[in-house]
Design an enzyme around this catalytic site. Structure first.
Site, short mmCIF file in Angstrom:
data_model
loop_
_atom_site.label_atom_id
_atom_site.label_comp_id
_atom_site.label_asym_id
_atom_site.label_seq_id
_atom_site.Cartn_x
_atom_site.Cartn_y
_atom_site.Cartn_z
N GLU A 74 -5.54 1.74 4.32
CA GLU A 74 -4.26 1.89 4.72
C GLU A 74 -3.52 2.78 6.30
OE1 GLU A 74 -2.75 4.14 0.64
OE2 GLU A 74 -3.78 2.05 0.20
N ASN B 250 -8.79 -2.35 5.04
CA ASN B 250 -8.44 -2.67 3.56
C ASN B 250 -6.66 -1.62 3.36
OD1 ASN B 250 -8.14 -3.60 1.05
ND2 ASN B 250 -7.94 -1.24 0.31
N HIS C 241 -1.95 -5.04 -4.86
CA HIS C 241 -1.03 -4.38 -6.07
C HIS C 241 0.91 -5.13 -6.17
CE1 HIS C 241 -3.85 -1.34 -6.48
NE2 HIS C 241 -3.81 -1.10 -5.40
N GLU D 18 -7.77 -5.06 -5.17
CA GLU D 18 -6.95 -4.62 -5.71
C GLU D 18 -6.26 -4.41 -6.87
OE1 GLU D 18 -5.65 0.01 -4.28
OE2 GLU D 18 -8.16 -0.20 -2.66
N ASP E 57 -3.36 -6.30 -9.00
CA ASP E 57 -2.79 -5.94 -10.34
C ASP E 57 -1.13 -6.37 -9.80
OD1 ASP E 57 -1.70 -3.68 -9.28
OD2 ASP E 57 -2.84 -1.88 -9.95
#
Ligand code: XIL
Length: 548
Positions: free
Chosen positions: A160, A201, A237, A265, A267
């Site tokens: 990030e 990432n 996400h 990651e 979702d």
């Protein structure tokens, strides 16, 4: 008798038993059933989960699903800096080790998350000056990566580092060390484990946008500087209310740089309460992510950020949103599980059935007595154009790789039609281009010939044509010549000299003899023939044409 399907066989057995009013049948998945990891492995991909230490140690249902369904794991929190080095040089690896040993016991690949991040990093690091901060970073990376050099295959080295507009996040790392902290982190990680794949990432980089383009440009620049970066992670996400990103195209552009791409990651959260449209959208999002990764060889796999709604970061982070995972809070499979399963299990990647586009306008030039040059516009293809078929009078004459070709070996003074079509490696062919019609030049190097016939004598039942004078009207020597003419109906050749005659219908073809085919420019030779005709006929042959 046809063989009963599995379903009808079950039904007929139940009918025979005759005691169950309603047969109880589990819903069958759309494709061959098996745990997610079996289908992912068949594709050479991983399907992973983020492991939380609490349920991993205390809930059998959690452990069973984790072990059975997934072939990859990321520690949700246990490898972050606040977990591994809460105070300077005080390392605690118990939670990380628990996840590593569970993964090893279950033959799962382990992804390390994360080494350098602005979040979940203790305040003692944040307050350091530049030199001490760089040293702390190097020590931390060396120690953590070194510890897991034989067990952790891939690492999120930095996490990030970008703002949404593609500028660098003004984290304490960036503000203290400048942009160089990124390259340094990768170099320290490589020094600690020469074999680990090292990743950058981030979130909101799934589609093509300012942030993902900044990441793309950074990868290019780091690689140009020789910084060891091997992979990029798209957190993914996702949320059903924001639309699905242009994921596959974005994976493809990074893959084209020669780095691996992973979905790290995943979702898909829903504003609560969820309605049926949102649940359908969630299934589609899950399926689309898996499919995009399936479709690109360099996409190594997908990690879901948890797996059960019982243990998900979403409700605590996004107020009034949730139900983001593929199992419900009671460990029951949700439709999203089936979406992931079927996208993984749906057979090998589809065979390419898309033909190339039709070639651009075909033109002919440079016509000679035996050749022509053809040119056309390039076709495009979803994979690649591998060649162009040249069709001569409707049949494939040859296949070439470029967008022009000279076709040779043609007969002189002959009409031909040409078209081209493109082909790809799977054998798909495009529609044919436009057709061009050409007539080759007379032979003899641009030369030609003439034939002049004289009636030597005639009578009621026949005549002698002598001489037929064949003259080379061209500029170079002939090697052969052919004279054709039309014989009136009912007439028959009875003899000939100095030429070989063949008759087809009313057309007579006279070809040179071995001794008189060669004529220099302006030179002549003669032949003759005798014909019988019905009594009373006064007609003689006509339409003499000569070709060389
Ligand atoms: C989250 C975890 O899921 C939470 O348990 C924790 O409290 C905060 O971090 N991006 C990342 C992950 O890279 O590390 C974050 O994980 C989610 C967003």
């Amino acid at each position: 008798m046809s063989v009963p399907t599995r379903r009808s066989a079950v039904l007929s057995v139940l009918t025979l038993i005759g005691t169950l009013a309603v047969p109880i049948m589990a819903a069958e998945p759309a494709f061959a059933s098996g745990p997610l990891r079996t289908h992912a492995a068949a594709r050479g991909k991983f399907i992973g989960y983020a492991a939380a230490n609490g349920p991993l140690s205390s809930e059998a249902a959690y452990r069973n699903i984790a072990a059975t369904e997934f072939n990859q794991v990321t520690a949700e929190n246990a490898m972050k800096w606040d977990a591994t080095e809460p105070s300077d040089n005080n390392y605690t690896f118990s939670n990380a080790d628990a996840i590593v040993s569970f993964a090893q016991a279950n033959n799962q690949a382990i992804h390390g998350h994360t080494l350098v991040w602005h979040s979940q990093t203790p305040s003692w690091v944040q307050g350091l000056g530049a030199s001490a901060m760089r040293t702390a970073m190097q020590d931390h990376i060396s120690r953590v990566v070194g510890r897991y050099a034989n067990s952790v295959a891939t690492w999120d080295v930095v996490n990030e580092v970008f703002n949404e507009d593609g500028t660098f996040r003004s984290s304490f790392w960036y503000n203290t060390l400048g942009q160089s902290f990124i390259a340094d982190a990768f170099r320290y990680a490589r020094a600690a484990d020469a074999d680990a794949k090292l990743c950058i990432n981030d979130y909101n980089v799934e589609g093509i946008n300012a942030k993902s383009t900044a990441m793309y440009n950074l990868v290019v620049s780091l690689r140009n500087q020789g910084v060891p970066i091997d992979c990029v992670g798209f957190q993914a996400h996702l949320a059903v209310q924001y639309g699905f990103p242009n994921l596959q195209a974005n994976i493809e552009r990074f893959a084209a740089l020669g780095v691996d791409v992973r979905i790290t990651e995943l979702d898909v959260r829903i504003p609560l309460p969820a309605d049926s449209n949102e649940i359908t959208a969630q299934n589609t999002y899950y399926r689309n992510v898996i499919t995009a990764c399936n479709n690109v060889a360099r996409c190594t796999g997908v990690t879901i950020w948890g797996f059960t709604d019982k243990h998900s970061w979403v409700p605590g982070t996004f107020p009034n949103e949730g139900q983001a995972l593929i199992y419900d809070a009671n460990y029951g499979v949700k439709p999203a599980y089936t979406a992931v399963h079927d996208a993984l299990a749906g057979g090998p990647p589809p065979v390419d059935t898309t033909p190339p586009t039709t070639p651009g306008t075909l033109t002919a030039s440079g016509v000679t007595s035996s050749s022509v040059t053809l040119s056309w516009g390039a076709s495009t293809d979803n994979v690649a154009v591998t060649g162009y078929d040249i069709l001569q009078n409707g049949a494939v004459r040859t296949t070439v790789s470029g967008t022009s070709a000279t076709v040779s070996g043609l007969s002189s003074s002959t009409a031909y039609q040409f078209a081209v079509r493109a082909r790809d490696a799977a054998g798909n062919t495009s529609a044919n281009s436009n057709t061009v019609s050409i007539t080759t030049l007379p032979g003899g190097g641009g030369g030609g010939c003439s034939a002049v016939a004289t009636v030597q004598t005639q009578w009621s039942g026949g005549y002698v044509i002598q001489p037929v004078t064949v003259t080379n009207t061209g500029t170079s020597q002939t090697t052969s010549w052919t004279v054709t003419f039309t014989l009136p109906s009912g007439h028959a050749i009875v003899g000939s000299w100095n030429a070989a005659l063949t008759v087809s219908g009313q057309t007579v073809t006279a070809r040179n003899m071995p001794y008189n085919g060669t004529l220099g420019p302006n030179a002549s030779t003669t032949f003759g023939f005798q014909v019988s005709r019905p009594t009373g006929s006064t007609s003689v042959p006509s339409g003499y044409t000569c070709a060389v």
